[in-house]
Design an enzyme around this catalytic site. Structure first.
Site, PDB file in Angstrom:
ATOM      1  N   ASP A 474       0.929  -1.235   0.001  1.00 18.53           N
ATOM      2  CA  ASP A 474       0.039  -0.058   0.181  1.00 18.53           C
ATOM      3  C   ASP A 474       0.788   1.314  -0.151  1.00 18.53           C
ATOM      4  O   ASP A 474       2.100   1.258   0.239  1.00 18.53           O
ATOM      5  CB  ASP A 474      -0.922  -0.095   1.157  1.00 18.53           C
ATOM      6  N   ASP A 544     -10.811   2.292  -3.375  1.00 17.93           N
ATOM      7  CA  ASP A 544     -11.302   2.025  -2.157  1.00 17.93           C
ATOM      8  C   ASP A 544     -12.831   2.255  -2.245  1.00 17.93           C
ATOM      9  O   ASP A 544     -13.655   1.869  -1.066  1.00 17.93           O
ATOM     10  CB  ASP A 544     -10.653   3.182  -1.170  1.00 17.93           C
TER      11      ASP A 544
HETATM   12  C1  DGJ Z   1      -5.609   2.093   1.658  1.00 19.36           C
HETATM   13  C2  DGJ Z   1      -6.192   0.659   0.998  1.00 19.36           C
HETATM   14  O1  DGJ Z   1      -6.839   1.056  -0.306  1.00 19.36           O
HETATM   15  C3  DGJ Z   1      -7.075   0.037   1.843  1.00 19.36           C
HETATM   16  O2  DGJ Z   1      -7.791  -1.033   0.976  1.00 19.36           O
HETATM   17  C4  DGJ Z   1      -6.645  -0.400   3.022  1.00 19.36           C
HETATM   18  O3  DGJ Z   1      -5.648  -1.253   2.850  1.00 19.36           O
HETATM   19  C5  DGJ Z   1      -6.042   0.959   3.934  1.00 19.36           C
HETATM   20  N1  DGJ Z   1      -5.228   1.634   3.090  1.00 19.36           N
HETATM   21  C6  DGJ Z   1      -5.346   0.432   4.993  1.00 19.36           C
HETATM   22  O4  DGJ Z   1      -4.656   1.763   5.717  1.00 19.36           O
END
Ligand code: DGJ
Length: 725
Positions: A474, A544
């Protein structure tokens, strides 16, 4: 595939259906002649227009400024007379900028070299043309490289700048590719967005001046995408011209189209010149990233399928690209930071019963991270949450017959971390300023080798500590405060690009040491979904926003360029966490089929009715997985355009089967059935749909009738199979 016609001084690169042509004017200047439908002839140098009368105020033919400002330069340079967009600016020891690179030779060879430290297209059955240009005044040599694959209608370009002089020079700009064409009132197609609204397809006319899409956020970004296409006015999925440029890079980029006084269009793409400056000592070279060019005379659909084939066949390296991905369940939307071993195991137990194959433990397992504000950099298991550590948890998950995956955010550091307390100077920062926080975190200075080694050591140690088969990588904030305490002042402008090179290096180390690892990239959703990252990971988290209806537009924009097998898509719980919308569980399942299928919810809490649907959703995923992974994609209808329904189709390469994904977003009282015109089938073959048989031509040109579904937000998958004999 590539030829040099010495008599006409013309280079011609052919793909199956396109030709890309350049020529030399005066034996010196490399000009762009043509990109379009395949041509036999190389007698095309007249298109360089070197005999045309100059424009005022130049009175004499061939006055240099007039020539430079109108010639279709293949790799334009500024400062000496071409006032249009420049691809390269070199500042010499006198502080002056100006470059006039002229032809200094070329070579054509079989295959294609990789690029040191950068993602690059690869594969056999390929030819490469390298053209050397030299500016003898400053002593800078440019190596323009063009590759074509036998099985793909794309041209891959890159540029290397070498300092062949005696003194250091500074590259203030070095773009990767440029296209020159007579302007036929093209529209600009780009993919702007925002967090949770990535890659929305947008088209607008370019009447005059410039159109720009760009990122200076240190990542390819949610807000813009490193892609730009000039499309003819009435271009559709099946007809019209498309000139597309896509950047194989994950950091700052500039894509610009400029319509000028002479009615020609210049399109350029490369690393964003803002906050970029690269010092080149004598003998040193700078390699710019690759750009992919695609021309389609059959609308956007052909461009899409060309890019899908190119990326599947010549970019993604992971062994997983041809394999079925495990159906995963990720705990992020289920628990956020509030989990422990018992909670994760309860999710895993229920998941295993239903056929889910992998548990992914998301953010919050390390340091003392209970929210976004701490512990990034302290990659040590929090045994308060996970007693017995990863060893126990992973063993228990494995005992259930499931794989285990883990989340990292390697590029970041929390001010509230042991790492920051030990090394506050490891965060990117400008001298005398407090760096800007975002999501409570700072960005690590990856241009320092000791930082890179530390980060890599942490990841590797964790992966060796248990049977971890998947990593979600990430990256949750843009890169600001781009400065550090180690590089000299005249190298501070290199930090953004060095940062990207180190991210690539880290991921290269990871997949080299753990070749069987399934790596999924992510950046606050889809903020770094680009061809650069696909070189390292076969899939990327798309957004997201997991709401099924929002996902239609996000996935449409992503599918425009990327194969469905690269697009991370999960079924989440309702009301949806981002939007609060409620959609049927079945619909969420169908929409998530258009990617690397998985779940992101607390499976112990959803209703029994929904739980019961999981096995059949997984069965559908398994059934369609080979088609989704290898088939040809056709966009039939877009909710973005019609505001009612969405429809796309995947057809197997041999055209014997297809799956049509239909999502009725809104029901209409006056529409009892809808006609869907399929694409990509064999005209004279017979196909079976829902027990009835149809001729391929009838399905494609006349269409299939689908009765309306009951209610809003409904979805179905329609199976199409050729009847043999
Ligand atoms: C952003 C990601 O897109 C989410 O799926 C998740 O992993 C969060 N970060 C965790 O902080």
């Amino acid at each position: 595939m590539i030829i040099f016609d010495e008599i006409n001084s013309v280079f011609k690169l052919d793909t199956n259906t396109t030709s890309y042509v350049m020529g030399l004017a005066d034996g010196k200047y490399l000009g762009h002649i043509y990109y379009g439908k395949k041509l036999e002839s190389t007698d095309l140098s007249y298109l360089l227009r070197t005999q045309e009368h100059p424009f005022v105020p130049s009175q004499k033919p061939f006055e240099k400024l007039s020539f430079l400002d109108s010639f279709p330069m293949e790799y334009p340079t500024g400062a000496i007379g071409d006032f249009r967009e420049s691809c390269i600016d070199v500042r010499d020891g006198n502080g002056q900028t100006g470059l006039e690179p002229v032809y200094a030779g070329h070579r054509i060879y079989e295959g294609k070299d990789g690029l040191d430290g950068l993602p690059a297209l690869w594969g056999d059955n390929c030819q490469t043309l390298e053209i050397a240009l030299l500016d003898s005044c400053v002593g800078v040599k440019l190596l323009l490289s063009y590759s074509v694959f036998a099985d793909c209608d794309a041209v891959i370009r890159s540029v290397k700048a070498e300092n062949a002089g005696k003194d250091a020079v500074y590259l203030d700009r070095v773009l990767s590719a440029c296209l020159e064409m007579d302007d036929e009132e093209y529209e600009m197609l780009s993919l702007p967005g925002a967090w949770s609204r990535e890659r929305h397809i947008t088209r607008q006319p370019l009447h005059s001046g410039s159109f720009v899409t760009e990122s200076v956020r240190g990542e390819s970004s949610h807000q813009d995408h490193p892609f730009l296409a000039a499309v003819s006015k009435n271009c559709t999925q099946t007809a019209g011209d498309v000139y597309a440029m896509h950047f194989v890079y994950s950091g700052n980029f500039l894509a610009k189209a400029q319509r000028n006084q002479y009615g020609t269009l210049r399109m350029a793409l490369g690393i964003h010149p803002e906050r970029f400056c690269w010092k080149l000592g004598p003998g040193e070279a700078f390699q710019a990233p690759e750009a992919v060019l695609v021309y389609s005379d059959e609308g956007l659909g052909k461009m899409t399928r060309t890019l899908h084939d190119l990326y599947r066949g010549h970019l993604i390296r992971s062994g997983y690209k041809g394999k079925e991905r495990p159906v995963l369940i990720n705990n992020w939307e289920a628990t956020y930071f509030d989990f422990d071993t018992e909670k994760l195991l309860s999710i895993a137990r229920e998941s295993a019963k239903l056929g889910i194959e992998m548990l992914v433990m998301d953010d919050g397992w390390f340091g003392h991270r209970e929210n976004e504000y701490s512990s990034l950099g302290d990659w040590v298991v929090n045994e308060n949450k996970l007693p017995g550590g990863l060893g126990y948890l992973v063993d228990e998950v494995n005992k259930l017959g499931m794989k285990f995956g883990i989340w990292f955010e390697p590029e970041m550091i929390s001010p509230d971390s042991d790492l920051y307390r030990r090394h506050p100077d490891w965060a990117l920062q400008l001298k005398g300023r407090t760096p800007s926080l975002a999501r409570g975190q700072l960005v690590l200075d990856l241009s320092r080798p000791e930082v890179v080694d530390y980060v890599y050591g942490c990841i590797s140690k964790i992966l060796h500590s248990a049977n971890i088969e998947y990593v979600k990588w990430d990256m949750n904030r843009g890169v600001s405060d781009i400065g550090n305490t180690v590089l000299p002042p005249d190298r501070q402008g290199e930090i953004s690009h060095r940062y990207m090179l180190e991210v690539y290096e880290l991921q290269e180390r990871l997949i080299t040491e753990f070749p069987d690892l399934l790596l999924e990239n992510c950046s606050s959703g889809g903020g770094r979904f680009d061809p650069g990252m696909l070189y390292y990971s076969p899939q990327i988290w798309c957004s997201d926003d997991t709401d099924a209806i929002e996902r239609l537009q996000i996935q449409e924009g992503t599918q425009l360029l990327y194969p469905m097998s690269t697009i991370g898509a999960h079924v989440s719980d309702c009301p949806n966490d981002t939007l609060g919308r409620v959609t049927p569980f079945e619909t969420r399942g169908v929409v998530a089929l258009a990617g690397t299928f998985g779940y992101e919810l607390d499976i112990t809490k959803i209703s029994q009715k929904e739980r019961d649907m999981v096995p059949s959703q997984i069965a559908a995923y398994k059934k369609y997985a080979p088609l989704i992974r290898e088939g040809d994609y056709y966009r039939i209808a877009s909710f973005r355009e019609n505001h009612l329904y969405d429809c796309y189709e995947i057809v197997s390469k041999d055209k014997t089967q297809a799956a049509v994904f239909f999502v009725q977003v809104f029901n209409e009282p006056s529409v009892r059935s809808r006609r869907i015109r399929l694409q990509g089938l064999k005209e004279n073959a017979r196909y079976e749909v829902d027990g009835k048989t149809y001729q391929g031509g009838a399905l494609m040109y006349a269409g299939l009738l689908r009765e309306r579904l009951r209610g809003d937000f409904q979805a179905e998958v329609i199976e199409v199979r050729e009847i043999s004999g």
